[in-house]
Design an enzyme around this catalytic site. Structure first.
Site, mmCIF file in Angstrom:
data_model
loop_
_atom_site.group_PDB
_atom_site.id
_atom_site.type_symbol
_atom_site.label_atom_id
_atom_site.label_comp_id
_atom_site.label_asym_id
_atom_site.label_seq_id
_atom_site.Cartn_x
_atom_site.Cartn_y
_atom_site.Cartn_z
ATOM 1 N N HIS A 180 29.758 28.906 42.094
ATOM 2 C CA HIS A 180 29.076 28.794 40.804
ATOM 3 C C HIS A 180 28.019 27.688 40.839
ATOM 4 O O HIS A 180 26.915 27.854 40.313
ATOM 5 C CB HIS A 180 30.087 28.503 39.697
ATOM 6 C CG HIS A 180 30.768 29.719 39.154
ATOM 7 N ND1 HIS A 180 31.537 30.542 39.936
ATOM 8 C CD2 HIS A 180 30.804 30.241 37.883
ATOM 9 C CE1 HIS A 180 32.020 31.528 39.193
ATOM 10 N NE2 HIS A 180 31.593 31.372 37.944
ATOM 11 N N HIS A 219 37.552 23.766 41.105
ATOM 12 C CA HIS A 219 37.048 23.110 42.308
ATOM 13 C C HIS A 219 37.332 21.619 42.239
ATOM 14 O O HIS A 219 37.479 21.037 41.151
ATOM 15 C CB HIS A 219 35.537 23.329 42.473
ATOM 16 C CG HIS A 219 35.157 24.754 42.722
ATOM 17 N ND1 HIS A 219 35.262 25.347 43.964
ATOM 18 C CD2 HIS A 219 34.657 25.696 41.891
ATOM 19 C CE1 HIS A 219 34.849 26.604 43.878
ATOM 20 N NE2 HIS A 219 34.481 26.839 42.630
#
Length: 361
Positions: A253, A305
């Site tokens: 992303h 993440h």
């Protein structure tokens, strides 16, 4: 064979006349080509029907053939671009469908892997709208406005007798280069993901690992051990989630949003030259960077993440955007070749001062 009523004049130096005569009793027609414009006399025109091929003008023009040649060249170039884009994008599809990440182990007392699972704040469809639809609409809108505001001397293209405005050609080049860079950025990201195989912060929640001997990380004998042989026993996780839990580094992303929106901001810097407002262009660039920055931060707050994954993805996407926009596309070619009309300094007034390709010497 002589032709009556034809006299060479200087008024029509590049014209020729085509006349027919009735020959013989069978009334057969014969075409005679008469060249006019030379200093020859009428007696020179009474020679045989043969003429100098180098001075003839073809009766049928080559416009149709030239259009077909242009169409063929354009289709070949578009086809080559499509093939190259597929060569970069096809490995991404292979990674997504059949790719298997590196199986990295873990420590049972690793607190960075004990975060709960959350849905993404910026979902995939939102990412595609932000990273694909927004830049494409910006490019199309900018090129269309530039075509109406700044009249270009460039001729439109014709493909199978269909006239294509030049602003569409410019938009195609910008969008094509944008797509090529996006594919390169995503491929670099996937190579890192499947090579490193770093576990996501919600690993324990998604996997709930169990060792071959039936013990889990709750058992004290497993604390401090580096475990590589395990199976996931979580019933709420799908096969896709179990694969995705190993694809933490770098953040996809972050790399995708930073590439697409940074490239779009650089594109505006090069192509948007509206003088109505000094801050409008920079305000739009700020909004683009803000969207990319928010996307990066959401990956940390959603426990998708680690912060280092997001940092690596953002640096990767930004680097690819800068490289593609400055060294692969032609966004800054026209500006680099632009010369100053009025001198700025005394040094520029010097007769020894020259400008070559936009660079002062």
């Amino acid at each position: 064979m002589s032709v009556s009523g034809v006299a060479p004049t200087e008024a029509t130096p590049l014209k020729r006349n085509v006349q027919t005569q009735l020959v013989g009793d069978n009334h057969q027609t014969q075409t005679v080509v008469v060249h006019v414009g030379s200093n020859s006399t009428g007696s020179n025109n009474s020679n045989s029907g043969t003429s100098n091929p180098s001075s003839e003008v073809p009766i049928i023009g080559n416009d149709q053939n030239e259009n077909m040649d242009d169409t063929k060249r354009i289709l070949i170039r578009v086809g080559i671009d499509f093939v190259i884009l597929c060569c970069v994008g096809f490995p991404i599809l292979i990674f997504f469908l059949v790719g298997q990440p590196y199986e990295r182990g873990f420590f049972c007392d690793d607190e960075s892997l004990m975060h709960p699972f959350h849905d993404s704040t910026v979902t995939n469809w939102m990412l595609y709208i932000i990273g694909i639809a927004v830049p494409i609409l910006v490019i199309l809108g900018t090129e269309l406005v530039r075509a109406h505001v700044k009249k270009s001397n460039a001729l439109p293209l014709k493909v199978y007798s269909v006239t294509i405005p030049y602003w569409i050609v410019e938009a195609y080049k910008s969008i094509g280069m944008f797509g090529f860079g996006a594919a390169c950025s995503q491929l670099l990201t996937d190579v890192g993901k499947y090579t490193i195989g770093r576990l996501r912060p919600h690993f324990f929640d998604v996997c709930n690992p169990r060792l071959p001997d039936g013990t889990t990380c709750k058992d004290p004998q497993n604390h401090g051990r580096y475990i590589e042989d395990f199976i996931c026993t979580s019933e709420k996780s799908s096969a896709r989630m179990l694969k995705e839990m190993r694809l933490s580094f770098p953040s996809g992303h972050s790399s995708f949003s930073m590439y697409t929106l940074v490239y779009c901001a650089i594109y505006l810097q090069s192509r948007m030259n509206w003088r109505g407002s000094k801050l409008l262009k920079h305000f739009l660039q700020f909004l683009l960077i803000l969207l990319a920055w928010y996307t990066c931060l959401s990956r940390i707050s959603d426990y998708k993440h680690h912060w280092s994954d997001v940092l690596a993805g953002a640096v990767l996407g930004s680097t690819v955007a800068i490289v593609v926009s400055n060294y692969c596309s032609d966004l800054f070619d026209a500006r680099a070749k632009r010369t100053n009309i009025l001198p700025q300094t005394r040094y520029e007034l010097s007769p020894n001062h020259t400008i070559s390709n936009g660079n002062q010497q």
